[in-house]
Design a protein around this motif. Structure first.
Motif, short mmCIF file in Angstrom:
data_model
loop_
_atom_site.label_atom_id
_atom_site.label_comp_id
_atom_site.label_asym_id
_atom_site.label_seq_id
_atom_site.Cartn_x
_atom_site.Cartn_y
_atom_site.Cartn_z
N LEU A 62 -52.14 94.71 44.43
CA LEU A 62 -53.56 94.96 44.16
C LEU A 62 -53.93 94.08 42.98
CD1 LEU A 62 -56.23 96.51 44.52
CD2 LEU A 62 -55.32 98.25 42.96
N ILE A 63 -54.89 93.18 43.19
CA ILE A 63 -55.30 92.25 42.14
C ILE A 63 -56.67 92.68 41.63
CG2 ILE A 63 -55.94 89.88 41.59
CD1 ILE A 63 -53.49 90.56 44.38
N GLY A 64 -56.72 93.09 40.37
CA GLY A 64 -57.98 93.47 39.75
C GLY A 64 -58.58 92.29 39.01
N ARG A 65 -59.88 92.09 39.18
CA ARG A 65 -60.55 90.95 38.57
C ARG A 65 -61.91 91.40 38.03
NH1 ARG A 65 -62.99 85.76 41.88
NH2 ARG A 65 -63.49 84.43 40.11
N VAL A 66 -62.17 91.10 36.77
CA VAL A 66 -63.45 91.43 36.14
C VAL A 66 -64.12 90.14 35.69
CG1 VAL A 66 -64.58 92.64 34.24
CG2 VAL A 66 -62.58 93.66 35.34
N ILE A 67 -65.42 90.03 35.93
CA ILE A 67 -66.21 88.93 35.38
C ILE A 67 -67.28 89.54 34.49
CG2 ILE A 67 -67.69 86.95 35.86
CD1 ILE A 67 -66.35 86.68 38.56
N LEU A 68 -67.12 89.36 33.18
CA LEU A 68 -68.08 89.89 32.22
C LEU A 68 -68.75 88.72 31.50
CD1 LEU A 68 -69.33 92.32 30.75
CD2 LEU A 68 -67.47 92.14 29.07
N PRO A 69 -70.04 88.47 31.77
CA PRO A 69 -70.71 87.32 31.16
C PRO A 69 -71.35 87.64 29.82
CG PRO A 69 -72.06 88.24 32.91
CD PRO A 69 -70.85 89.10 32.81
N PHE A 70 -71.18 86.72 28.87
CA PHE A 70 -71.95 86.73 27.63
C PHE A 70 -72.92 85.56 27.73
CE2 PHE A 70 -72.85 85.18 23.38
CZ PHE A 70 -73.28 86.34 22.75
N VAL A 71 -74.21 85.85 27.59
CA VAL A 71 -75.24 84.86 27.90
C VAL A 71 -76.14 84.63 26.69
CG1 VAL A 71 -77.13 84.26 29.47
CG2 VAL A 71 -75.22 85.67 30.29
N SER A 72 -76.49 83.37 26.48
CA SER A 72 -77.55 83.01 25.54
C SER A 72 -78.48 82.03 26.25
CB SER A 72 -76.98 82.39 24.27
OG SER A 72 -78.04 82.07 23.36
N GLN A 73 -79.75 82.42 26.43
CA GLN A 73 -80.66 81.58 27.21
C GLN A 73 -82.02 81.48 26.54
OE1 GLN A 73 -80.61 83.80 30.92
NE2 GLN A 73 -82.40 85.02 30.34
N THR A 74 -82.72 80.37 26.84
CA THR A 74 -84.04 80.12 26.27
C THR A 74 -84.97 79.63 27.36
OG1 THR A 74 -83.09 79.54 24.12
CG2 THR A 74 -85.34 78.84 24.54
N ASP A 75 -86.11 80.29 27.52
CA ASP A 75 -87.17 79.89 28.46
C ASP A 75 -86.66 79.69 29.88
OD1 ASP A 75 -89.00 80.00 26.41
OD2 ASP A 75 -88.92 77.85 25.98
N VAL A 76 -85.78 80.58 30.32
CA VAL A 76 -85.27 80.51 31.69
C VAL A 76 -86.31 81.02 32.69
CG1 VAL A 76 -83.55 81.52 33.25
CG2 VAL A 76 -82.84 80.58 31.06
N PHE A 77 -87.12 81.99 32.30
CA PHE A 77 -88.17 82.53 33.16
C PHE A 77 -89.53 82.13 32.59
CE2 PHE A 77 -84.48 85.34 33.42
CZ PHE A 77 -84.24 85.33 34.79
N GLY A 78 -89.85 80.86 32.69
CA GLY A 78 -91.06 80.36 32.06
C GLY A 78 -90.90 80.39 30.55
N ASN A 79 -91.99 80.59 29.83
CA ASN A 79 -91.93 80.66 28.37
C ASN A 79 -91.52 82.07 27.94
OD1 ASN A 79 -92.82 77.95 27.88
ND2 ASN A 79 -94.87 78.61 28.50
N SER A 80 -90.28 82.43 28.23
CA SER A 80 -89.80 83.80 28.03
C SER A 80 -89.00 83.96 26.74
CB SER A 80 -88.93 84.21 29.22
OG SER A 80 -87.90 83.27 29.45
N GLY A 81 -88.90 82.91 25.93
CA GLY A 81 -88.18 83.02 24.68
C GLY A 81 -86.67 83.07 24.86
N ASN A 82 -86.00 83.57 23.84
CA ASN A 82 -84.53 83.59 23.83
C ASN A 82 -84.00 85.00 24.05
OD1 ASN A 82 -81.92 84.02 21.82
ND2 ASN A 82 -81.82 82.14 23.03
N GLN A 83 -82.96 85.08 24.85
CA GLN A 83 -82.22 86.34 25.05
C GLN A 83 -80.74 86.04 24.88
OE1 GLN A 83 -84.21 85.32 28.01
NE2 GLN A 83 -85.96 86.02 26.79
N THR A 84 -80.05 86.89 24.15
CA THR A 84 -78.62 86.74 23.92
C THR A 84 -77.94 88.10 24.04
OG1 THR A 84 -78.91 84.85 22.43
CG2 THR A 84 -76.82 86.03 22.29
N GLY A 85 -76.87 88.14 24.82
CA GLY A 85 -76.13 89.39 24.97
C GLY A 85 -75.29 89.38 26.22
N LEU A 86 -74.84 90.55 26.61
CA LEU A 86 -74.03 90.69 27.81
C LEU A 86 -74.90 90.68 29.06
CD1 LEU A 86 -71.51 93.51 26.78
CD2 LEU A 86 -71.09 91.05 26.84
N GLY A 87 -74.35 90.13 30.15
CA GLY A 87 -74.95 90.26 31.46
C GLY A 87 -74.26 91.36 32.24
#
Length: 264
Positions: free
Chosen positions: A79-104
């Motif tokens: 049994l192979i367990g696999r986790v993908i935990l993203p840490f994200v820092s993004q700017t203006d990804v959804f138009g002029n949406s500013g910056n968001q930083t944290g876990l996904g």
């Protein structure tokens, strides 16, 4: 004099044996790393930097922390367990949406896989995949719990590995005011290993959102090498990302990172 020469030759021979053994170990690990259901504990830290996202020319950095832990559950099965935990820092990804930083949102997979390949040499695994709403910002996640099937199949012939991984996730609970999740992910891959723990791999990571008819993905070309950091075995990797699709795709990007290895 003869004794000194003999000692010198023995030292050279021992050194060569050590180098050959270390190279062989690196080659074997590089090949195992091409197999998502290999019996190898690994902790990849995969960094993806994407530019030119959406109408506001946004940027996003995603660090995917991806521990893979195989467990023997019977004489014939892992049994192979696999986790993908993203840490994200993004700017203006959804138009002029500013910056968001944290876990996904985290994606958690479990593959039931035979310990031995089939008579035709196929390696495979199947199981469930879960979506957990771990995002720390509304714009970094779905606010939905999801579940679905996942599977992988591959074949290794000589220095080549070819295969594909796929999953599909449906949302089953979560915030009522957020869109449902109905997404298929497909990742075909091919890799070529080289002497000394080197490898060159190509894959495409395709996501299809069926509810919004949105396709997004990247072609990834990655060069890698197995190394040692003191006494720690690891793999370093880097390469370009070429986005495609109509689902808020970036203009271009790059992938790089480090995988910690814990062979038995």
């Amino acid at each position: 004099m003869t004794k000194s020469v003999l000692t010198y030759l023995i030292l050279i021979l021992c050194g060569n044996i050590f180098v050959i053994s270390a190279q062989s170990d690196a080659d074997a690990l590089a090949k195992q790393l091409q197999n998502p259901v290999a019996s190898l504990i690994s902790v990849p830290f995969q960094g993806n930097l994407d530019f030119g996202i959406g109408p506001a020319d946004g940027t996003r950095f995603t660090l995917n922390i991806q521990p893979v832990v195989p467990m023997s559950i019977s004489e014939d099965w892992n049994l192979i367990g696999r986790v993908i935990l993203p840490f994200v820092s993004q700017t203006d990804v959804f138009g002029n949406s500013g910056n968001q930083t944290g876990l996904g949102d985290a994606v958690i997979s479990a593959f039931f896989s035979p310990k031995e390949p089939t008579s035709g040499g196929l390696i495979w695994g199947v199981g469930p995949v879960l979506l957990a709403p771990t995002a720390t910002d509304d714009l970094l996640g779905t606010e939905k719990f999801g579940i679905g099937p996942t599977g992988v199949v591959l074949k290794q012939v000589g220095q080549y590995t070819i295969g594909a991984l796929a999953n599909h996730i449906w949302s089953v609970a979560g915030a009522d005011d957020r869109a449902d999740v109905n997404v298929t992910f497909i990742q075909p891959f091919i890799a070529r290993n080289f002497s000394g723990g080197y490898a060159l791999s190509f894959n495409t990571e395709l996501s299809q959102n069926w509810d919004f008819d949105a396709t997004s993905g990247t072609f990834n070309i990655v060069g890698s090498k197995v190394i040692t950091l003191g006494s720690q075995l690891a793999q370093v990797f880097v390469g370009p990302r070429i986005p495609y699709g109509n689902g808020n795709a970036a203009g271009w990007g790059v992938r790089g990172g480090l995988t910690l290895l814990f062979p038995k």
